[in-house]
Design an enzyme around this catalytic site. Structure first.
Site, PDB file in Angstrom:
ATOM      1  N   ASP A 139     -13.586  -4.416  -2.355  1.00 36.72           N
ATOM      2  CA  ASP A 139     -13.454  -4.228  -0.913  1.00 36.72           C
ATOM      3  C   ASP A 139     -14.769  -4.620  -0.263  1.00 36.72           C
ATOM      4  O   ASP A 139     -15.791  -3.943  -0.435  1.00 36.72           O
ATOM      5  CB  ASP A 139     -13.115  -2.774  -0.587  1.00 36.72           C
ATOM      6  CG  ASP A 139     -11.750  -2.367  -1.116  1.00 36.72           C
ATOM      7  OD1 ASP A 139     -10.905  -3.257  -1.310  1.00 36.72           O
ATOM      8  OD2 ASP A 139     -11.527  -1.163  -1.333  1.00 36.72           O
TER       9      ASP A 139
ATOM     10  N   ASP B 293       0.858  -1.180   0.000  1.00 39.08           N
ATOM     11  CA  ASP B 293       0.000   0.000   0.000  1.00 39.08           C
ATOM     12  C   ASP B 293       0.894   1.230   0.000  1.00 39.08           C
ATOM     13  O   ASP B 293       1.812   1.345   0.827  1.00 39.08           O
ATOM     14  CB  ASP B 293      -0.901   0.031   1.235  1.00 39.08           C
ATOM     15  CG  ASP B 293      -1.971  -1.046   1.207  1.00 39.08           C
ATOM     16  OD1 ASP B 293      -2.280  -1.548   0.109  1.00 39.08           O
ATOM     17  OD2 ASP B 293      -2.513  -1.381   2.277  1.00 39.08           O
TER      18      ASP B 293
END
Length: 258
Positions: free
Chosen positions: A130, A11
């Site tokens: 997600d 990330d």
């Protein structure tokens, strides 16, 4: 049987690799390029880079590091973050990325999936999903803008309906990010992944929950996923990739040698 993939996830925020817990409270892990090189040399099969605030900031992934990564690693890598047009995707692929991944932009413009697949080929178009399990309603729900806790919001999509939709539109691979499990190292959400596997006819990658070496064998054997993505256990040195592959081989799970 194709070899199962081991995929470290990096990330990225403000040019640094970060890691949070359930998409919150991110800490800095280190610089992008050295970490990418380290994982490639350690035996990772693929790398995924998420510019986690690109979509919520209304911008495209910071491209300054993409070509630098391509220069130092010889394994496939995927880039995600605010990619919302064919031109955005072209720039990233021309810089050396092997795949591009879209998430929130696909929710806003589902036909983007088809346009990208038509231009670049289905094999390099990944859709990230997600998914949050709502205990009150006993439903798996799709969220967007999850890289920014102030803007994270539920969509109207049931997770498995959305997976079916994006596959029908031309997605070449699905990464299912199980938000409840993210960063807590309690194991992958096997039940959710099994349900997703039943709806997904393209490669399915599990994300969120890896904490022990056994969690990887569990998700491959019980949910039949094609790859397992993890961050914390690799970033913090809890599970060396070489040891993980040796263990998986012992469990009769096909993996590529380091």
């Amino acid at each position: 049987m194709l070899a199962r993939r081991i995929i470290p996830c990096l990330d990225v925020r403000d040019g640094k690799v970060v890691k949070g817990v359930q998409f919150r409270n991110h800490e800095i892990i280190g610089d992008i390029v050295p970490l990418a090189k380290q994982y490639a040399e350690a035996g990772a099969d693929e790398l995924v880079f998420y510019d986690i605030t690109a979509s919520s900031d209304g911008r495209v992934v910071d491209k300054s590091w993409v070509s630098r990564i391509a220069e130092v690693i010889d394994i496939p890598f995927c880039v995600a973050g605010g990619i919302k047009s064919e031109n955005d995707a072209k720039e990233i692929l021309m810089m050396g990325a092997d795949k591009i991944s879209i998430n929130s932009p696909a929710l806003r413009d589902p036909d983007l999936i088809t346009r990208l697949a038509d231009v670049f080929g289905q094999q390099c178009i990944v859709v990230g999903v997600d998914s949050f399990y709502n205990k009150e309603t006993d439903e798996y729900q799709v969220y967007q803008f999850t890289g920014d806790e102030k803007r994270t919001q539920q969509t109207g999509w049931n997770t498995f309906d959305w997976i079916e939709k994006v596959v029908s539109l031309g997605a070449g691979e699905i990464v299912l990010n199980c938000m409840n499990q993210d960063g807590v190292r309690q194991g992958y959400d096997i039940e959710q992944l099994k349900q997703a596997r039943a709806k997904c006819s393209v490669p399915l990658i599990a994300s969120g929950g890896a904490g022990t070496i056994e969690h990887f064998s569990d998700v491959y054997q019980q949910a039949d996923v094609d790859g397992a993505l993890a961050a914390s256990v690799f970033h913090k040195g809890i599970i060396p990739i070489k040891d993980l592959k040796i263990y998986l081989k012992e469990q009769n799970i096909e993996v590529r040698p380091c």
